[in-house]
Design a protein around this motif. Sequence first.
Motif, PDB file in Angstrom:
ATOM      1  N   MET A 156       0.852  -1.199   0.000  1.00 45.93           N
ATOM      2  CA  MET A 156       0.000   0.000   0.000  1.00 45.93           C
ATOM      3  C   MET A 156       0.880   1.239   0.000  1.00 45.93           C
ATOM      4  O   MET A 156       1.800   1.345   0.820  1.00 45.93           O
ATOM      5  N   PRO A 157       0.668   2.174  -0.946  1.00 48.12           N
ATOM      6  CA  PRO A 157       1.528   3.355  -1.030  1.00 48.12           C
ATOM      7  C   PRO A 157       1.407   4.232   0.217  1.00 48.12           C
ATOM      8  O   PRO A 157       0.369   4.246   0.878  1.00 48.12           O
ATOM      9  N   TYR A 158       2.493   4.942   0.498  1.00 47.14           N
ATOM     10  CA  TYR A 158       2.546   5.832   1.667  1.00 47.14           C
ATOM     11  C   TYR A 158       1.603   7.012   1.436  1.00 47.14           C
ATOM     12  O   TYR A 158       1.685   7.696   0.421  1.00 47.14           O
ATOM     13  N   ASN A 159       0.703   7.266   2.388  1.00 46.23           N
ATOM     14  CA  ASN A 159      -0.258   8.360   2.280  1.00 46.23           C
ATOM     15  C   ASN A 159       0.176   9.499   3.193  1.00 46.23           C
ATOM     16  O   ASN A 159      -0.079   9.478   4.403  1.00 46.23           O
ATOM     17  N   LEU A 160       0.863  10.487   2.622  1.00 45.08           N
ATOM     18  CA  LEU A 160       1.394  11.595   3.418  1.00 45.08           C
ATOM     19  C   LEU A 160       0.288  12.367   4.118  1.00 45.08           C
ATOM     20  O   LEU A 160       0.419  12.739   5.293  1.00 45.08           O
ATOM     21  N   LEU A 161      -0.814  12.625   3.403  1.00 46.94           N
ATOM     22  CA  LEU A 161      -1.906  13.400   3.997  1.00 46.94           C
ATOM     23  C   LEU A 161      -2.447  12.701   5.245  1.00 46.94           C
ATOM     24  O   LEU A 161      -2.654  13.338   6.284  1.00 46.94           O
ATOM     25  N   GLU A 162      -2.651  11.404   5.140  1.00 40.68           N
ATOM     26  CA  GLU A 162      -3.181  10.650   6.287  1.00 40.68           C
ATOM     27  C   GLU A 162      -2.211  10.690   7.466  1.00 40.68           C
ATOM     28  O   GLU A 162      -2.608  10.924   8.623  1.00 40.68           O
ATOM     29  N   HIS A 163      -0.916  10.484   7.184  1.00 40.49           N
ATOM     30  CA  HIS A 163       0.082  10.523   8.256  1.00 40.49           C
ATOM     31  C   HIS A 163       0.200  11.930   8.854  1.00 40.49           C
ATOM     32  O   HIS A 163       0.383  12.077  10.066  1.00 40.49           O
ATOM     33  N   LEU A 217       3.260  21.872   2.519  1.00 37.50           N
ATOM     34  CA  LEU A 217       2.706  22.171   3.845  1.00 37.50           C
ATOM     35  C   LEU A 217       1.417  22.980   3.707  1.00 37.50           C
ATOM     36  O   LEU A 217       0.444  22.738   4.423  1.00 37.50           O
ATOM     37  N   THR A 218       1.418  23.932   2.778  1.00 36.02           N
ATOM     38  CA  THR A 218       0.224  24.741   2.535  1.00 36.02           C
ATOM     39  C   THR A 218      -0.955  23.857   2.109  1.00 36.02           C
ATOM     40  O   THR A 218      -2.061  23.975   2.649  1.00 36.02           O
ATOM     41  N   HIS A 219      -0.728  22.969   1.153  1.00 38.08           N
ATOM     42  CA  HIS A 219      -1.791  22.077   0.672  1.00 38.08           C
ATOM     43  C   HIS A 219      -2.274  21.136   1.789  1.00 38.08           C
ATOM     44  O   HIS A 219      -3.482  20.909   1.942  1.00 38.08           O
ATOM     45  N   LEU A 220      -1.348  20.591   2.573  1.00 38.87           N
ATOM     46  CA  LEU A 220      -1.722  19.680   3.654  1.00 38.87           C
ATOM     47  C   LEU A 220      -2.578  20.391   4.704  1.00 38.87           C
ATOM     48  O   LEU A 220      -3.582  19.845   5.179  1.00 38.87           O
ATOM     49  N   CYS A 221      -2.171  21.609   5.059  1.00 39.98           N
ATOM     50  CA  CYS A 221      -2.907  22.377   6.070  1.00 39.98           C
ATOM     51  C   CYS A 221      -4.292  22.777   5.557  1.00 39.98           C
ATOM     52  O   CYS A 221      -5.288  22.700   6.286  1.00 39.98           O
ATOM     53  N   LYS A 222      -4.330  23.219   4.298  1.00 40.38           N
ATOM     54  CA  LYS A 222      -5.602  23.626   3.696  1.00 40.38           C
ATOM     55  C   LYS A 222      -6.566  22.438   3.631  1.00 40.38           C
ATOM     56  O   LYS A 222      -7.738  22.543   4.027  1.00 40.38           O
ATOM     57  N   THR A 223      -6.091  21.289   3.148  1.00 41.56           N
ATOM     58  CA  THR A 223      -6.930  20.102   3.029  1.00 41.56           C
ATOM     59  C   THR A 223      -7.380  19.602   4.403  1.00 41.56           C
ATOM     60  O   THR A 223      -8.476  19.043   4.541  1.00 41.56           O
ATOM     61  N   SER A 224      -6.531  19.829   5.427  1.00 44.99           N
ATOM     62  CA  SER A 224      -6.851  19.357   6.779  1.00 44.99           C
ATOM     63  C   SER A 224      -7.739  20.326   7.544  1.00 44.99           C
ATOM     64  O   SER A 224      -8.072  20.076   8.710  1.00 44.99           O
ATOM     65  N   GLY A 225      -8.090  21.449   6.921  1.00 45.83           N
ATOM     66  CA  GLY A 225      -9.006  22.400   7.542  1.00 45.83           C
ATOM     67  C   GLY A 225      -8.385  23.309   8.585  1.00 45.83           C
ATOM     68  O   GLY A 225      -9.098  23.897   9.407  1.00 45.83           O
ATOM     69  N   ARG A 274       6.779  23.200  13.725  1.00 44.86           N
ATOM     70  CA  ARG A 274       7.242  22.563  12.484  1.00 44.86           C
ATOM     71  C   ARG A 274       6.533  21.214  12.322  1.00 44.86           C
ATOM     72  O   ARG A 274       7.092  20.164  12.684  1.00 44.86           O
ATOM     73  N   PRO A 275       5.322  21.221  11.775  1.00 50.66           N
ATOM     74  CA  PRO A 275       4.517  19.991  11.722  1.00 50.66           C
ATOM     75  C   PRO A 275       4.995  18.966  10.702  1.00 50.66           C
ATOM     76  O   PRO A 275       4.516  17.832  10.693  1.00 50.66           O
ATOM     77  N   MET A 276       5.955  19.335   9.826  1.00 54.20           N
ATOM     78  CA  MET A 276       6.450  18.388   8.809  1.00 54.20           C
ATOM     79  C   MET A 276       7.727  17.691   9.252  1.00 54.20           C
ATOM     80  O   MET A 276       8.309  16.905   8.495  1.00 54.20           O
ATOM     81  N   LEU A 277       8.177  17.930  10.473  1.00 54.52           N
ATOM     82  CA  LEU A 277       9.482  17.430  10.911  1.00 54.52           C
ATOM     83  C   LEU A 277       9.608  15.907  10.851  1.00 54.52           C
ATOM     84  O   LEU A 277      10.702  15.394  10.573  1.00 54.52           O
ATOM     85  N   PRO A 278       8.543  15.122  11.040  1.00 54.15           N
ATOM     86  CA  PRO A 278       8.706  13.659  10.967  1.00 54.15           C
ATOM     87  C   PRO A 278       8.837  13.107   9.549  1.00 54.15           C
ATOM     88  O   PRO A 278       9.172  11.928   9.381  1.00 54.15           O
ATOM     89  N   PHE A 279       8.592  13.923   8.531  1.00 49.39           N
ATOM     90  CA  PHE A 279       8.464  13.397   7.170  1.00 49.39           C
ATOM     91  C   PHE A 279       9.690  13.705   6.315  1.00 49.39           C
ATOM     92  O   PHE A 279      10.270  14.785   6.409  1.00 49.39           O
ATOM     93  N   ASP A 313       7.183  12.901  -3.471  1.00 52.02           N
ATOM     94  CA  ASP A 313       6.280  11.891  -4.046  1.00 52.02           C
ATOM     95  C   ASP A 313       4.827  12.360  -3.982  1.00 52.02           C
ATOM     96  O   ASP A 313       4.053  12.175  -4.931  1.00 52.02           O
ATOM     97  N   PHE A 314       4.460  12.987  -2.854  1.00 47.26           N
ATOM     98  CA  PHE A 314       3.092  13.498  -2.681  1.00 47.26           C
ATOM     99  C   PHE A 314       2.801  14.591  -3.713  1.00 47.26           C
ATOM    100  O   PHE A 314       1.730  14.625  -4.319  1.00 47.26           O
ATOM    101  N   ALA A 315       3.776  15.480  -3.923  1.00 50.40           N
ATOM    102  CA  ALA A 315       3.594  16.569  -4.887  1.00 50.40           C
ATOM    103  C   ALA A 315       3.418  16.028  -6.297  1.00 50.40           C
ATOM    104  O   ALA A 315       2.526  16.464  -7.035  1.00 50.40           O
ATOM    105  N   VAL A 316       4.253  15.078  -6.673  1.00 52.07           N
ATOM    106  CA  VAL A 316       4.201  14.530  -8.033  1.00 52.07           C
ATOM    107  C   VAL A 316       2.900  13.767  -8.254  1.00 52.07           C
ATOM    108  O   VAL A 316       2.215  13.937  -9.276  1.00 52.07           O
ATOM    109  N   SER A 317       2.522  12.920  -7.290  1.00 52.37           N
ATOM    110  CA  SER A 317       1.319  12.097  -7.465  1.00 52.37           C
ATOM    111  C   SER A 317       0.052  12.942  -7.469  1.00 52.37           C
ATOM    112  O   SER A 317      -0.965  12.534  -8.057  1.00 52.37           O
TER     113      SER A 317
END
Length: 445
Positions: free
Chosen positions: A1-8, A38-46, A161-166, A173-177
């Motif tokens: 199963m591919p890694y889902n950055l948004l979910e993580h 980070l902008t897209h992740l935050c926006k999608t996460s509300g 810094r909410p992206m520090l674990p990634f 990969d998330f950007a390209v996909s």
Amino acid sequence: MPYNLLEHFQNHINNTLPFLKSSKLLLAISGGLDSVILTHLCKTSGLDITLAHCNFNLRGIESDGDQKFVVDLADSLELEVFTESFDTKAYAESNKESIQMAARALRYDWFQDLAENLNFDYILTAHHADDNLETFLINLTRGTGLEGLKGIPEINDNIVRPMLPFSRETIEDFAVSNQILWREDSSNASTKYLRNKLRHDVIPVLKELNNNVLTNFKNTLNNLNDTADIVEESVQAVLKRAIIDIDDTQVSYKISEFIKVSNPKAYLYEVFKDYGFTQWTDIVNLLTAQSGKQVFSATHQLLKNRETLILSELKTKEDLHQNEGSVIINNLENEVNVLSGVLSFETVTNIDKSDASTVFIDKETLKLPLTVRHWQEGDYFYPLGMQGKKKLSKYFKDQKLSLLEKQKVLLLCSQDKIVWVINHRADDRFKVTNQTKSILKIKLS
């Protein structure tokens, strides 16, 4: 199963940073891969985000292109955006800093101004796991203590810094996909800077040797941070015993508490590292040096004074210039502000309680104007109750004043005669006698 950055990412927010969901957030965006994702992740996460973009004017038309890209992105995502343009080269030259340090200072100062003036709760930056490894290696190559090996903090005051674990790889990969566009900074390809050299030449080799290097590095950071907690607890226990006195100008430490620990140098480093000191052997030697020995950093001095170490801040040139100026007193009607407090003058009919901060003078022996000034080498006075004159330097030695205490001493003078070594002792030549007709009470408060 591919890694889902948004979910993580969303799981990380829910489990580790839940306060962000109810906060007003300022997101620092350059237009590069990390901050755009980070902008897209935050926006999608509300999350409630507003964008902030710095144009450092370092790459000509490319810098302007970054700004336009960010403004267009904000428009497409229906987000508010702030932009600011800086003359970074001029700032770097005037502050004698590198371009990198100048850009860092400019952007963080501006972010904090926005946060304060517009009531943002937190500032988000897009640092990720690879950035953390780069920072660790930079500190390692330059030489550092445990503090420099703890990595980038995920929360540092109001910066998160909410992206520090990634990893950078999962972000790309998330950007390209998801077919998300970003801007490439051409300067990132250059290996002129140490960070870029590590990014392009060193870290790929580490990943080739061990493809779990980021996971293992994260575990190492957790272990180092756990160790740092133990060190901090031990240092605080020593400090609790060592600190004798703290005021606005200095901190005094009991030397014996450093001598009795198993590794004095390690404790001295942890206590004084944040004050700019680098001469750790000299500081260790202070413990057994003769009284009066000092070690300096760019901002502070550490003084051996008998059985204590005294830490104090070095005065700026402006402070020193101000301190050098004497205060002229033309009348005895008003209170006078001096460096150590307020001098008040009162004509009284009799002598009451006298202490270090209050003296009684034969008013008629004074000749206006009076002067308040710092003591100078060669000054002497006639200590009240003693026979003959005494050099102030000898008096201070007898009183066992430290170098810092001597630097603070002020004198009240009438013409070229010392009336009072303020807060210490009056001069016998101005004392009240049976022939005194008018008694002047002088008090420092």
